[in-house]
Write an enzyme that holds these catalytic residues in place. Structure first.
Site, PDB file in Angstrom:
ATOM      1  N   THR A 144       1.447  -1.278  -0.180  1.00 10.19           N
ATOM      2  CA  THR A 144      -0.297  -0.192   0.322  1.00 10.19           C
ATOM      3  C   THR A 144       0.634   1.239   0.115  1.00 10.19           C
ATOM      4  OG1 THR A 144      -0.297  -0.220   2.325  1.00 10.19           O
ATOM      5  CG2 THR A 144      -1.464  -1.466   0.884  1.00 10.19           C
ATOM      6  N   LYS A 170       3.575  -6.758   3.706  1.00 14.14           N
ATOM      7  CA  LYS A 170       3.521  -5.602   4.024  1.00 14.14           C
ATOM      8  C   LYS A 170       3.379  -4.402   4.712  1.00 14.14           C
ATOM      9  CE  LYS A 170       0.548  -3.512   3.005  1.00 14.14           C
ATOM     10  NZ  LYS A 170      -0.859  -2.627   4.848  1.00 14.14           N
ATOM     11  N   THR A 181      -1.459  -0.787   9.245  1.00 18.18           N
ATOM     12  CA  THR A 181      -1.638  -2.086   8.562  1.00 18.18           C
ATOM     13  C   THR A 181      -0.742  -3.150   7.995  1.00 18.18           C
ATOM     14  OG1 THR A 181      -3.595  -0.522   7.517  1.00 18.18           O
ATOM     15  CG2 THR A 181      -3.646  -3.037   6.839  1.00 18.18           C
ATOM     16  N   GLU A 267       6.030   5.447   7.321  1.00 20.08           N
ATOM     17  CA  GLU A 267       5.434   6.794   6.396  1.00 20.08           C
ATOM     18  C   GLU A 267       6.499   7.933   6.750  1.00 20.08           C
ATOM     19  OE1 GLU A 267       0.854   4.424   5.805  1.00 20.08           O
ATOM     20  OE2 GLU A 267       1.482   6.044   7.013  1.00 20.08           O
ATOM     21  N   ASN A 391      -1.061  10.324   6.061  1.00 15.71           N
ATOM     22  CA  ASN A 391      -2.288   9.903   6.397  1.00 15.71           C
ATOM     23  C   ASN A 391      -3.451  10.985   6.641  1.00 15.71           C
ATOM     24  OD1 ASN A 391      -1.835   7.215   7.905  1.00 15.71           O
ATOM     25  ND2 ASN A 391       0.072   8.525   8.282  1.00 15.71           N
TER      26      ASN A 391
END
Length: 396
Positions: A144, A170, A181, A267, A391
């Site tokens: 993702t 992932k 996630t 991230e 996000n």
């Protein structure tokens, strides 16, 4: 080391879930029904594929795992469950296997129905794409916000045979597994019955994925699957035997590497940091202190700024719920001591040295809380502006 594992084929295609044309649908297939184990999120809000896979893997057998990215199929009600079941039926039919041997997994945006008809149309292409060398396509198809694929490998000798362990995962945000996630898939050509495989997977997960955090959020879809084909050797691995310990160590090594890659890919993250706690009364106490420090937003922003702010570290340890004497606490960044037995010892020189360590891509922080025998660690990363941007824009 090759990504090929005897008895398994992999596939990864673009099925039309992602608008940018990226790979978004993956498949793992065993030549024969494999021994299987899995661990799933403890979040009370659980995605449809988690509920279905948990039920189907109770018997410890699985032959295929169908995965999509770009859509979590979470909080999608009865329609989400019907879509997941329909897709596993279609996959089973295309493979010529029992539908109960297909486990679904999804990752992506929560609360959006799967594009079922689009994915149904892609199933034949997905099956055609299967190959022994398709692991890297599969790894890209499950991404993702990941910056790249996450793959780890190990080998373990069973008798005279070298058996392979391949892990693919992932995850970059929503990471704070409680089994973020995150999805992970482990395949091995060793022979292991379901019960020892389940115990090994639970133990390895607790020591690796459950000691990793990016942002403190436990996903609705967290899942780790382990499948053993037995294609390399028919000699079953026993948990208590020496070969069982070697295999368990290899499995832990693979999951540890995957967990580190996930945290390092947090991230916007630029630093992977191991929080090590020594001198606690018990290992559980040490892990709890490490977990609290690793999850502190104030600590994580200090990591982003390469600021050796020992006050934030101590404050986080102090609210962990674990009893210790603050006068006995010492803190090191790398090998640079900045706080010793309850007293700050930073000078301009040591602060500069500590800050220099914190500019590295990977380093450790050690907190000694006493003279006990308890030790524990947690993997974390820095938290900065890019995390907020990614996000904030995730659905737009």
């Amino acid at each position: 080391m090759s990504e090929k594992v005897k008895g398994f084929r992999f596939a990864g295609i673009h099925a039309g879930i992602k608008a940018d044309g990226a790979l978004d649908m993956g498949l793992i297939v065993a030549d024969q029904p494999a021994s299987a184990a899995a661990v799933f999120t403890r979040n009370r809000v659980r995605a449809a594929p988690v509920v279905i896979s948990e039920r189907r893997l109770r018997e410890g057998r699985c032959q295929a795992v169908l995965v999509n990215s770009g859509n979590a199929n979470a909080c999608t009600g009865k329609q989400g469950r019907r879509s997941a079941l329909a897709l596993t039926r279609a996959t089973a039919s295309a493979l010529g296997i029992a539908r109960g041997l297909v486990a679904p997994a999804s990752t992506g945006v929560i609360g959006v129905q799967l594009p079922e008809s689009t994915m149904m149309d892609a199933v034949p292409t997905l099956v055609e794409d299967l190959s022994e060398g398709g692991a890297m396509r599969f790894s890209r198809a499950i991404m993702t916000t990941d910056r790249g694929p996450k793959v780890a490998r190990a080998e373990v000798k069973v008798g005279r045979t070298n058996c392979r362990v391949l892990g693919i995962a992932k995850g970059a945000g929503m990471i704070h597994p409680n089994m973020a996630t995150t999805l992970a898939f482990v395949t091995t050509d060793a022979s292991i019955h379901r019960t020892p495989l389940r115990r090994m997977l639970h133990q390895a997960t607790e020591a690796t994925f459950n000691r990793a955090t990016v942002d403190g959020d436990t996903s609705t879809n967290d899942s780790i699957y382990a499948l053993a084909s037995g294609a390399a050797t028919s000699r079953p691995i026993a948990l208590e035997a020496a070969v069982g310990r070697r295999f368990s160590a290899a499995l832990t090594e693979v999951l540890e590497e995957l967990a580190k890659k996930i945290v390092a890919d947090g991230e916007g993250a630029k630093h992977l940091v191991r929080i090590q706690v020594d001198g606690a009364r018990t290992n559980a106490d040490a892990v709890q202190i490490a977990r609290t420090i690793a999850g502190s937003q104030l600590v994580k922003t200090a990591l982003h700024g390469c600021d050796p702010n020992w006050g934030r570290i101590l404050a986080a340890a102090g609210r962990s719920g674990v009893r210790f004497n603050p006068d006995h606490v010492s803190v090191k960044i790398g090998q640079v001591a900045i706080f010793e037995r309850g007293t700050p010892i930073m000078t301009a020189r040591t602060e500069a040295a500590a800050a220099a360590r914190m500019r590295r891509a990977e380093y450790g922080i050690t907190i000694t809380v006493g003279t006990g025998r308890g030790i524990g660690h947690y993997w974390t990363c820095d938290l900065g502006h890019e995390y907020v941007r990614i996000n904030a824009d995730y659905r737009t």
